[in-house]
Design a protein around this motif. Sequence first.
Motif, PDB file in Angstrom:
ATOM      1  N   VAL A 100       0.986  -1.031   0.301  1.00 40.57           N
ATOM      2  CA  VAL A 100       0.151   0.017   0.628  1.00 40.57           C
ATOM      3  C   VAL A 100       0.665   0.853   0.096  1.00 40.57           C
ATOM      4  N   ILE A 101       1.268   2.166  -0.859  1.00 39.67           N
ATOM      5  CA  ILE A 101       1.296   2.983  -1.513  1.00 39.67           C
ATOM      6  C   ILE A 101       0.805   4.665  -0.951  1.00 39.67           C
ATOM      7  N   LEU A 102       1.178   4.851   0.430  1.00 35.64           N
ATOM      8  CA  LEU A 102       0.156   6.174   0.760  1.00 35.64           C
ATOM      9  C   LEU A 102       0.227   7.159   0.526  1.00 35.64           C
ATOM     10  N   LYS A 103       2.099   7.778   0.253  1.00 36.51           N
ATOM     11  CA  LYS A 103       2.490   8.671  -0.518  1.00 36.51           C
ATOM     12  C   LYS A 103       3.548   8.449  -1.387  1.00 36.51           C
ATOM     13  N   ILE A 112      11.392  14.791  -2.371  1.00 37.85           N
ATOM     14  CA  ILE A 112      10.374  13.416  -2.582  1.00 37.85           C
ATOM     15  C   ILE A 112      10.810  12.604  -1.692  1.00 37.85           C
ATOM     16  N   GLU A 113       9.371  12.142  -1.093  1.00 39.51           N
ATOM     17  CA  GLU A 113       9.362  11.350  -0.375  1.00 39.51           C
ATOM     18  C   GLU A 113       7.815  10.203  -0.246  1.00 39.51           C
ATOM     19  N   VAL A 114       8.945   8.830  -0.322  1.00 31.58           N
ATOM     20  CA  VAL A 114       7.725   7.880  -0.438  1.00 31.58           C
ATOM     21  C   VAL A 114       7.484   7.810   1.033  1.00 31.58           C
ATOM     22  N   ARG A 115       6.257   6.651   1.311  1.00 23.31           N
ATOM     23  CA  ARG A 115       5.137   5.840   2.708  1.00 23.31           C
ATOM     24  C   ARG A 115       4.464   4.599   2.319  1.00 23.31           C
ATOM     25  N   MET A 116       4.872   3.844   2.960  1.00 19.10           N
ATOM     26  CA  MET A 116       4.667   2.183   2.369  1.00 19.10           C
ATOM     27  C   MET A 116       4.443   1.674   3.443  1.00 19.10           C
ATOM     28  N   ASN A 117       3.134   0.698   3.350  1.00 16.66           N
ATOM     29  CA  ASN A 117       3.261  -0.038   4.652  1.00 16.66           C
ATOM     30  C   ASN A 117       2.981  -1.757   3.738  1.00 16.66           C
ATOM     31  N   ALA A 118       3.185  -3.115   3.704  1.00 14.06           N
ATOM     32  CA  ALA A 118       2.933  -3.847   3.520  1.00 14.06           C
ATOM     33  C   ALA A 118       2.575  -4.781   4.531  1.00 14.06           C
ATOM     34  N   SER A 119       1.880  -6.038   4.081  1.00 15.76           N
ATOM     35  CA  SER A 119       1.893  -7.174   4.474  1.00 15.76           C
ATOM     36  C   SER A 119       1.556  -8.201   4.064  1.00 15.76           C
ATOM     37  N   LEU A 120       1.767  -9.631   4.971  1.00 13.63           N
ATOM     38  CA  LEU A 120       2.551 -10.640   3.363  1.00 13.63           C
ATOM     39  C   LEU A 120       1.096 -11.948   3.864  1.00 13.63           C
ATOM     40  N   LEU A 132       4.454  -6.829   7.642  1.00 14.96           N
ATOM     41  CA  LEU A 132       5.729  -6.355   7.526  1.00 14.96           C
ATOM     42  C   LEU A 132       6.412  -4.958   8.414  1.00 14.96           C
ATOM     43  N   GLY A 133       5.590  -4.038   8.189  1.00 18.76           N
ATOM     44  CA  GLY A 133       5.697  -2.836   8.873  1.00 18.76           C
ATOM     45  C   GLY A 133       5.879  -1.744   7.381  1.00 18.76           C
ATOM     46  N   TRP A 134       5.966  -0.680   8.093  1.00 15.92           N
ATOM     47  CA  TRP A 134       5.858   0.583   7.474  1.00 15.92           C
ATOM     48  C   TRP A 134       7.570   1.118   7.277  1.00 15.92           C
ATOM     49  N   PHE A 135       7.134   1.182   5.960  1.00 19.83           N
ATOM     50  CA  PHE A 135       8.216   1.823   4.951  1.00 19.83           C
ATOM     51  C   PHE A 135       8.524   3.122   4.278  1.00 19.83           C
ATOM     52  N   ARG A 136       9.770   3.965   4.623  1.00 24.33           N
ATOM     53  CA  ARG A 136       9.323   5.053   4.317  1.00 24.33           C
ATOM     54  C   ARG A 136      11.257   6.122   3.628  1.00 24.33           C
ATOM     55  N   HIS A 137      11.432   6.938   2.830  1.00 26.65           N
ATOM     56  CA  HIS A 137      11.892   6.973   2.486  1.00 26.65           C
ATOM     57  C   HIS A 137      12.208   8.096   1.663  1.00 26.65           C
ATOM     58  N   VAL A 157      13.397   7.351  -5.524  1.00 26.89           N
ATOM     59  CA  VAL A 157      13.394   6.897  -3.825  1.00 26.89           C
ATOM     60  C   VAL A 157      12.659   5.865  -4.099  1.00 26.89           C
ATOM     61  N   LEU A 158      11.510   5.825  -4.343  1.00 26.92           N
ATOM     62  CA  LEU A 158      10.983   4.405  -4.349  1.00 26.92           C
ATOM     63  C   LEU A 158      11.054   3.025  -4.312  1.00 26.92           C
ATOM     64  N   SER A 159      12.228   2.765  -5.247  1.00 29.60           N
ATOM     65  CA  SER A 159      13.224   1.830  -4.780  1.00 29.60           C
ATOM     66  C   SER A 159      14.362   1.654  -4.090  1.00 29.60           C
ATOM     67  N   LYS A 160      14.483   2.715  -2.822  1.00 31.78           N
ATOM     68  CA  LYS A 160      15.457   2.860  -1.897  1.00 31.78           C
ATOM     69  C   LYS A 160      14.298   1.664  -1.024  1.00 31.78           C
ATOM     70  N   ALA A 161      13.104   2.912  -0.978  1.00 33.87           N
ATOM     71  CA  ALA A 161      11.817   2.397   0.467  1.00 33.87           C
ATOM     72  C   ALA A 161      12.237   1.045   0.006  1.00 33.87           C
ATOM     73  N   LEU A 162      11.506   0.449  -1.301  1.00 35.61           N
ATOM     74  CA  LEU A 162      11.613  -0.997  -1.286  1.00 35.61           C
ATOM     75  C   LEU A 162      12.182  -2.075  -1.045  1.00 35.61           C
ATOM     76  N   MET A 163      13.574  -1.603  -1.026  1.00 35.48           N
ATOM     77  CA  MET A 163      14.882  -1.896  -0.886  1.00 35.48           C
ATOM     78  C   MET A 163      14.835  -2.791   0.573  1.00 35.48           C
ATOM     79  N   LYS A 164      14.144  -1.513   1.685  1.00 35.63           N
ATOM     80  CA  LYS A 164      14.325  -1.825   3.150  1.00 35.63           C
ATOM     81  C   LYS A 164      12.847  -2.701   3.732  1.00 35.63           C
ATOM     82  N   LEU A 165      11.872  -2.574   2.819  1.00 35.92           N
ATOM     83  CA  LEU A 165      11.179  -3.918   2.619  1.00 35.92           C
ATOM     84  C   LEU A 165      11.646  -4.891   2.200  1.00 35.92           C
ATOM     85  N   MET A 166      12.579  -5.779   1.401  1.00 32.89           N
ATOM     86  CA  MET A 166      12.919  -6.866   1.252  1.00 32.89           C
ATOM     87  C   MET A 166      13.919  -7.264   1.470  1.00 32.89           C
TER      88      MET A 166
END
Length: 198
Positions: A100-103, A112-120, A132-137, A157-166
Amino acid sequence: MMKMMTAMRLVLALLILPGFALSLHGAKKKEIPFIYLSRSKVLYVTVIDNVYDDGNVADRFYDIEDTLVGVFKEVDFPMDYKIVRFGSRVPKDQPEMQLVILKWGQNGLGEIEVRMNASLKETPAARNRNKLGWFRHSDGSFPIVSTTRTIAKYNEVLSKALMKLMAELNNHLELDYNDSNPNGSRLAPSLGTPVPDQ
């Protein structure tokens, strides 16, 4: 004396019962099992993009999809995967990660900021869900030079936040005993690829 004993028992019962009820409630609470991902399955990534900047309803799904594919390749993700929009049908026997991409835009500080959360979920129909948590960059340089550079910066910016998710998603992979590096610090090279549309 008898009235006093009865009153004491009543007071003790009123003091002890709430604690006892709470402990019973805690014991009844179902513990959510930890979800492990089997490399023999296909991970479906359902993208839910809730925010559009400045009322712009341009379709950002393809940028999100391209960025996700790049991140999966960079981390050598060892499963096949398929990236779908929210509302797509996910097979009942495959695991699903909801992203879920919230911002994803300017934050008023020139960044430029991205905020998202993910679940499995083990399967789309499963009730159990691992958060999985909240991720921001955010990044402090917002280019206004060209549309192409702006899109590239958003995707970076999105890819850096996604790396935290990975890094978090990596914890859910089943350990393959043939891996040469069992401590999980780096994923083994993979055959993980996007699954083609049918």
